[in-house]
Scaffold this motif. Structure first.
Motif, PDB file in Angstrom:
ATOM      1  N   THR A 137      56.444  31.394  63.162  1.00  0.00           N
ATOM      2  CA  THR A 137      56.426  32.846  63.349  1.00  0.00           C
ATOM      3  C   THR A 137      55.790  33.591  62.175  1.00  0.00           C
ATOM      4  N   THR A 138      55.395  32.862  61.116  1.00  0.00           N
ATOM      5  CA  THR A 138      54.776  33.515  59.950  1.00  0.00           C
ATOM      6  C   THR A 138      53.258  33.452  59.981  1.00  0.00           C
ATOM      7  N   LEU A 139      52.672  32.569  60.814  1.00  0.00           N
ATOM      8  CA  LEU A 139      51.217  32.391  60.841  1.00  0.00           C
ATOM      9  C   LEU A 139      50.548  33.612  61.472  1.00  0.00           C
ATOM     10  N   LYS A 140      49.705  34.295  60.669  1.00  0.00           N
ATOM     11  CA  LYS A 140      49.021  35.496  61.126  1.00  0.00           C
ATOM     12  C   LYS A 140      47.523  35.265  61.355  1.00  0.00           C
ATOM     13  N   SER A 141      46.935  34.271  60.663  1.00  0.00           N
ATOM     14  CA  SER A 141      45.490  34.066  60.748  1.00  0.00           C
ATOM     15  C   SER A 141      45.179  32.585  60.892  1.00  0.00           C
ATOM     16  N   LEU A 142      44.312  32.239  61.861  1.00  0.00           N
ATOM     17  CA  LEU A 142      43.888  30.860  62.088  1.00  0.00           C
ATOM     18  C   LEU A 142      42.364  30.832  62.155  1.00  0.00           C
ATOM     19  N   ILE A 143      41.749  29.960  61.321  1.00  0.00           N
ATOM     20  CA  ILE A 143      40.293  29.817  61.289  1.00  0.00           C
ATOM     21  C   ILE A 143      39.949  28.357  61.559  1.00  0.00           C
ATOM     22  N   LEU A 144      39.101  28.117  62.554  1.00  0.00           N
ATOM     23  CA  LEU A 144      38.628  26.775  62.882  1.00  0.00           C
ATOM     24  C   LEU A 144      37.118  26.755  62.705  1.00  0.00           C
ATOM     25  N   ARG A 145      36.618  25.837  61.878  1.00  0.00           N
ATOM     26  CA  ARG A 145      35.178  25.736  61.616  1.00  0.00           C
ATOM     27  C   ARG A 145      34.741  24.285  61.773  1.00  0.00           C
ATOM     28  N   GLU A 146      33.675  24.072  62.558  1.00  0.00           N
ATOM     29  CA  GLU A 146      33.109  22.735  62.792  1.00  0.00           C
ATOM     30  C   GLU A 146      34.199  21.763  63.192  1.00  0.00           C
ATOM     31  N   VAL A 147      34.868  22.113  64.273  1.00  0.00           N
ATOM     32  CA  VAL A 147      36.000  21.340  64.763  1.00  0.00           C
ATOM     33  C   VAL A 147      35.775  21.006  66.229  1.00  0.00           C
ATOM     34  N   THR A 148      36.121  19.794  66.614  1.00  0.00           N
ATOM     35  CA  THR A 148      36.120  19.399  68.025  1.00  0.00           C
ATOM     36  C   THR A 148      37.567  19.253  68.484  1.00  0.00           C
ATOM     37  N   ILE A 149      37.925  20.006  69.511  1.00  0.00           N
ATOM     38  CA  ILE A 149      39.292  19.957  70.035  1.00  0.00           C
ATOM     39  C   ILE A 149      39.251  19.255  71.387  1.00  0.00           C
ATOM     40  N   LYS A 150      39.882  18.076  71.459  1.00  0.00           N
ATOM     41  CA  LYS A 150      39.903  17.299  72.692  1.00  0.00           C
ATOM     42  C   LYS A 150      41.165  17.540  73.509  1.00  0.00           C
ATOM     43  N   HIS A 151      42.245  17.885  72.831  1.00  0.00           N
ATOM     44  CA  HIS A 151      43.498  18.024  73.572  1.00  0.00           C
ATOM     45  C   HIS A 151      44.387  19.047  72.875  1.00  0.00           C
ATOM     46  N   VAL A 152      44.944  19.927  73.675  1.00  0.00           N
ATOM     47  CA  VAL A 152      45.950  20.871  73.205  1.00  0.00           C
ATOM     48  C   VAL A 152      47.185  20.682  74.074  1.00  0.00           C
ATOM     49  N   PRO A 153      48.349  20.457  73.481  1.00  0.00           N
ATOM     50  CA  PRO A 153      49.556  20.213  74.269  1.00  0.00           C
ATOM     51  C   PRO A 153      49.834  21.355  75.244  1.00  0.00           C
ATOM     52  N   ARG A 154      50.330  21.014  76.412  1.00  0.00           N
ATOM     53  CA  ARG A 154      50.703  22.018  77.395  1.00  0.00           C
ATOM     54  C   ARG A 154      51.825  22.891  76.827  1.00  0.00           C
ATOM     55  N   GLY A 155      51.661  24.194  76.992  1.00  0.00           N
ATOM     56  CA  GLY A 155      52.661  25.113  76.478  1.00  0.00           C
ATOM     57  C   GLY A 155      52.439  25.519  75.034  1.00  0.00           C
ATOM     58  N   PHE A 156      51.331  25.036  74.420  1.00  0.00           N
ATOM     59  CA  PHE A 156      51.050  25.385  73.027  1.00  0.00           C
ATOM     60  C   PHE A 156      50.789  26.888  72.915  1.00  0.00           C
ATOM     61  N   CYS A 157      51.390  27.521  71.905  1.00  0.00           N
ATOM     62  CA  CYS A 157      51.208  28.960  71.719  1.00  0.00           C
ATOM     63  C   CYS A 157      51.233  29.291  70.234  1.00  0.00           C
ATOM     64  N   LEU A 158      50.724  30.444  69.912  1.00  0.00           N
ATOM     65  CA  LEU A 158      50.713  30.946  68.535  1.00  0.00           C
ATOM     66  C   LEU A 158      51.381  32.315  68.569  1.00  0.00           C
ATOM     67  N   PRO A 159      52.678  32.359  68.410  1.00  0.00           N
ATOM     68  CA  PRO A 159      53.453  33.561  68.762  1.00  0.00           C
ATOM     69  C   PRO A 159      53.153  34.797  67.935  1.00  0.00           C
ATOM     70  N   SER A 160      52.765  34.647  66.663  1.00  0.00           N
ATOM     71  CA  SER A 160      52.590  35.825  65.799  1.00  0.00           C
ATOM     72  C   SER A 160      51.162  36.007  65.323  1.00  0.00           C
ATOM     73  N   LEU A 161      50.215  35.280  65.911  1.00  0.00           N
ATOM     74  CA  LEU A 161      48.835  35.302  65.448  1.00  0.00           C
ATOM     75  C   LEU A 161      48.205  36.678  65.653  1.00  0.00           C
ATOM     76  N   LYS A 162      47.530  37.170  64.588  1.00  0.00           N
ATOM     77  CA  LYS A 162      46.846  38.457  64.657  1.00  0.00           C
ATOM     78  C   LYS A 162      45.332  38.323  64.508  1.00  0.00           C
ATOM     79  N   SER A 163      44.866  37.223  63.884  1.00  0.00           N
ATOM     80  CA  SER A 163      43.433  37.051  63.645  1.00  0.00           C
ATOM     81  C   SER A 163      43.033  35.616  63.972  1.00  0.00           C
ATOM     82  N   LEU A 164      42.035  35.463  64.833  1.00  0.00           N
ATOM     83  CA  LEU A 164      41.561  34.137  65.244  1.00  0.00           C
ATOM     84  C   LEU A 164      40.054  34.071  65.048  1.00  0.00           C
ATOM     85  N   HIS A 165      39.578  33.071  64.273  1.00  0.00           N
ATOM     86  CA  HIS A 165      38.152  32.885  64.011  1.00  0.00           C
ATOM     87  C   HIS A 165      37.752  31.500  64.508  1.00  0.00           C
TER      88      HIS A 165
END
Length: 624
Positions: A137-165
Motif C-alpha cells: 500500500t506504500t508503492l506510489k511509482s513503478l517504472i519498467l524499462r527494457e523488460v519482457t513480461i511473460k506472465h502476470v498472476p491472475r488478480g495482480f493489482c497495484l492498490p496505491s499506484l499513482k505513477s506508471l512508466h
C-alpha cells in the motif's frame, strides 16, 4: 494479564537478530540468496561500531561489485536494524543472471521497508512481477524499462499506484499487459482495468499485442491527470484505434503526444475534444495535427508544437487551433529541416493571441520578415520572448517591437554565414522599452540595434558585429552584466556611464579586453563584484592590447569592490599587471579567487599574488 502482556512484549522486543551471536548470524545469512562473506563481515563490523543506518535510495547495478556490496549490505542490514525505516526508492539494473527468486526476495524486503518508488531495468530480460506488490500500500511509482513480461498472476493489482512508466516494455502474452493494470475480470473473462488512484501514465515505446490497449486502459483511470504517449518507427499501427468517450478523459490536465500515429485526420480533434474541459498543457511533438474540426480548449494555458511536419498540415490548422484556446498564455513553436513550409501561413488575428504572455520560436519559417513583426504586434500581452535561430529558418531581419516585453532571449549561433548573409543586413531590431532581462548569444548577425531600454537590470551578452557599440550602449540601467564581445575593443559608445552596475562578468577572449575592462571600471562607480573568465579560446586577429594602469584610480575600486574572481588565470605579464592594479587599489576587497587551467598550481605565481595581498590587508586570497 496486562502485566504478563507487557512482559511478553518486552521479551519479543529484546529477541532481535542483532542480539544473536555473530557465528549464528553468519550461518543464517549463508542460507539467504546471494550471500557473500564480504557483505557479512561489513555488517558485523558495522553492528559493533555503531547501529546500521539504512539509506533511503538503493541501486543494484549490473556487473558493479561496489554497487552489489552496498546493495546487499542494505538488505541484510535491514534485518539487523532495530528501527522502522522507510525505503524511498529501489532501482534494479540487472542482467539475465539473476533468478526470479532473487528478485522476489529483494522486492519483499523493500515492501517490508515501505518502498515508495520501484524501478526495474533488465536490458530486455524477463520479469515475473513479485506477488507481494499486490499488497503493498506504500508503492506510489513503478517504472519498467527494457523488460519482457511473460506472465502476470491472475488478480495482480497495484492498490496505491499513482505513477506508471513503461519504457520499451514487451508483453508476450495477450492478457499479461491487462493483468498488470487490472483489479478484476468481468463476465466471460473479459479484461477490465481498474486503476482508481493512477494520476500519471507514461507509455513510451511499449510493444503491446492487445488491440486498443491504450483506449481500454484510459477508460480505467478516473482521476488520470498526466499522460505521455510515444511511438517508435517500428510501431506503425495507430495508438488510439478508438478514441475514449469524453467522460473517461475528463480529468486529464497534461497531454504529451510524441511521434504518435493517429488513425485519421480528425482523430486529433476528437481526442482533444474528450479532454477539453480540464486540459491545461498540450505537447504535440512530431505529431501531425490536421485540425479541421473546431473544438473549444477553454482551459488550455500551454501549447508546444514541435516538428509538426508542416507540409502535411492544412492551411489554417494552426490558426484554428489557436482560435480554440481563449486563455492560452505559453506558446512554443519549433520546426526542423524537414518542415520546409512556413509555419504561419496566415497570421492569426489579435483575438487569438491576446492572452499569450510567453512565446518561443525555434527555427520557425515565415513567408517574409514582415510576418514576424505582425505576429509579435498581435501578441498584445507578450512579456517573455525566446528566439532560437538555425540555418534552416528563412528570416533575415527580426523586427521586435513589443512595448509589453519584459524578458528577451536570443540564440543565433549558426555554423557559418552564407554568401547571401554578407550581401544584406541580417539580425535584430529591438524596441522594447519595458525590457528588464536580456540574454543574447549571436555569432552570426551583422546588424544589431537596441533602442533605449531604461528598465533593463540584467543582461547576458555575447555578440560579434560592428553595431555592438550602439547595442550595449543602450543598457545604462543594467545592474548585472555578463559580456563577451570578441571583435570589439569597446562595445558601447564612449562616454556611456553605468551608474547602477554592481556585478560584472567579462570574457577575456578578445584582443582588447584590457581596454574594455579599464573603461567599464572607470564608468561603473558602484561595482561590487568583478569576475574575469575565458569562455572561448582566444584567437586574436589583431595585436593584443596591453594594460596600462590608469592615472586616476577608478572610484569603484576605492569605495565598493568587495569580490574579485578570475577564472582561467594565467601567470603572464598582462594578467599580473591587471591583478596587481586591482589587489593594490581595491581597499574594500573582502575576497579574491584565482583559478588556473592547470591542475598543478604554479607556486611562483601563488607567491607573487600573496605579495600583492599584503598591500590589500583586508582581502582573503583563495586559490583553486
Amino acid at each position: 494479564m496486562e502485566r504478563a502482556a507487557k512482559i511478553n512484549k518486552n521479551m519479543v522486543k529484546r529477541l532481535r537478530l542483532n542480539d544473536l551471536p555473530d557465528e549464528l548470524i553468519l550461518k543464517i545469512f549463508s542460507m539467504l540468496p546471494n550471500f557473500k562473506e564480504s557483505v557479512a563481515t561489513h555488517l558485523i563490523s558495522e553492528q559493533h561500531e555503531n547501529p546500521y543506518n539504512l539509506v533511503s535510495d538503493v541501486t543494484l547495478e549490473y556487473d558493479n561489485e561496489e554497487s552489489f556490496v552496498t546493495f546487499m549490505s542494505f538488505y541484510y542490514g535491514s534485518l539487523l536494524s532495530d528501527d522502522d525505516q522507510i525505503l524511498e526508492r529501489l532501482h534494479l539494473k540487472l542482467n539475465r543472471n539473476y533468478s526470479a527468486s532473487d528478485i522476489n526476495f529483494w522486492v519483499q524486503v523493500a515492501v517490508n521497508t515501505s518502498v515508495r518508488k520501484l524501478r526495474f531495468n533488465l536490458y530486455g530480460g524477463t520479469l515475473v512481477l513479485p506477488s507481494c506488490l499486490s499488497t503493498c500500500t506504500t508503492l506510489k511509482s513503478l517504472i519498467l524499462r527494457e523488460v519482457t513480461i511473460k506472465h502476470v498472476p491472475r488478480g495482480f493489482c497495484l492498490p496505491s499506484l499513482k505513477s506508471l512508466h513503461l519504457f520499451s516494455v514487451e508483453f508476450s502474452q495477450k492478457a499479461s499487459n491487462a493483468r498488470l493494470l487490472q483489479n478484476y475480470y468481468g463476465i466471460n473473462d473479459e479484461v477490465r482495468f481498474c486503476l482508481p488512484s493512477l494520476r500519471s501514465l507514461h507509455l513510451l515505446s511499449a510493444v503491446h499485442h492487445t488491440s486498443g490497449l491504450l483506449t481500454h486502459l484510459l477508460q480505467s483511470c478516473p482521476i488520470l491527470e498526466y499522460l505521455v504517449v510515444s511511438q517508435t518507427e517500428r510501431e506503425l499501427s495507430p495508438v488510439f484505434s478508438v478514441i475514449p468517450p469524453e467522460s473517461r478523459l475528463s480529468s486529464i490536465k497534461s497531454l504529451h503526444l510524441l511521434s504518435v500515429e493517429l488513425s485519421n485526420d480528425k482523430a486529433i480533434a476528437t481526442l482533444l475534444k474528450t479532454c477539453a474541459g480540464s486540459l491545461e498543457y498540450l505537447v504535440l511533438n512530431r505529431t501531425c495535427y490536421n485540425y479541421s474540426e473546431r473544438v473549444s480548449l477553454s482551459s488550455l494555458k500551454s501549447l508546444h508544437l514541435l516538428s509538426p511536419s508542416s507540409n502535411n498540415i492544412a492551411c489554417n490548422s494552426l490558426t484554428r487551433l489557436l482560435q480554440s484556446c481563449p486563455v492560452l498564455e505559453y506558446l512554443v513553436v519549433s520546426q526542423t529541416e524537414r518542415d520546409y513550409m512556413p509555419m504561419f501561413r496566415v497570421i492569426p488575428p489579435e483575438s487569438c493571441l491576446s492572452s499569450i504572455k510567453s512565446l518561443h520560436l525555434s527555427s520557425v519559417k515565415f513567408h517574409g520578415d514582415e510576418y514576424v513583426a505582425t505576429l509579435l504586434k498581435r501578441c498584445a500581452a507578450l512579456e517573455h520572448l525566446v528566439i532560437s535561430r538555425t540555418r534552416y529558418d528563412n528570416v533575415k531581419l527580426y523586427s521586435i517591437n513589443v512595448p509589453t516585453l519584459k524578458s528577451l532571449t536570443i540564440n543565433n549561433s549558426r555554423e557559418k554565414r552564407t554568401d547571401d548573409d554578407e550581401k544584406e543586413n541580417h539580425g535584430f531590431l529591438i524596441n522594447a522599452p519595458a525590457l528588464q532581462t536580456l540574454n543574447i548569444k549571436d555569432t552570426v548577425s551583422n546588424f544589431l540595434m537596441l533602442e533605449f531600454t531604461p528598465e533593463v537590470t540584467k543582461a547576458n551578452i555575447q555578440v560579434i558585429c560592428e553595431q555592438s557599440e550602439n547595442f550595449i550602449g543602450s543598457l545604462t540601467s543594467v545592474q548585472h552584466l555578463s559580456l563577451c564581445s570578441p571583435n570589439s575593443e569597446i562595445p558601447y559608445r564612449r562616454g556611456s556611464v553605468f551608474p547602477y552596475l554592481e556585478h560584472l562578468e567579462l570574457c577575456t577572449c578578445s584582443a582588447g579586453w584590457v581596454n574594455l575592462l579599464a573603461s567599464i571600471l572607470n564608468e561603473s562607480p558602484r561595482l561590487q563584484s568583478l569576475k574575469l573568465m575565458s569562455n572561448h579560446s582566444a584567437q586574436y586577429n589583431d595585436p593584443m592590447s596591453f594594460w596600462e594602469e590608469p592615472a586616476v584610480v577608478p572610484e569603484c575600486l576605492l569605495t565598493h569592490l568587495e569580490i574579485f574572481e578570475w577564472r582561467q588565470y594565467e601567470n603572464t605579464v598582462q594578467h599580473r599587471k591587471v591583478a596587481a592594479c586591482i589587489l593594490a587599489n581595491a581597499t574594500c576587497l573582502k575576497m579574491a579567487t584565482f583559478s588556473t587551467r592547470s591542475r598543478n598550481k604554479d607556486h611562483r605565481m601563488v607567491m607573487k599574488l600573496k605579495k600583492l595581498k599584503r598591500i590589500s590587508k583586508t582581502c582573503q586570497l583563495v586559490f583553486e
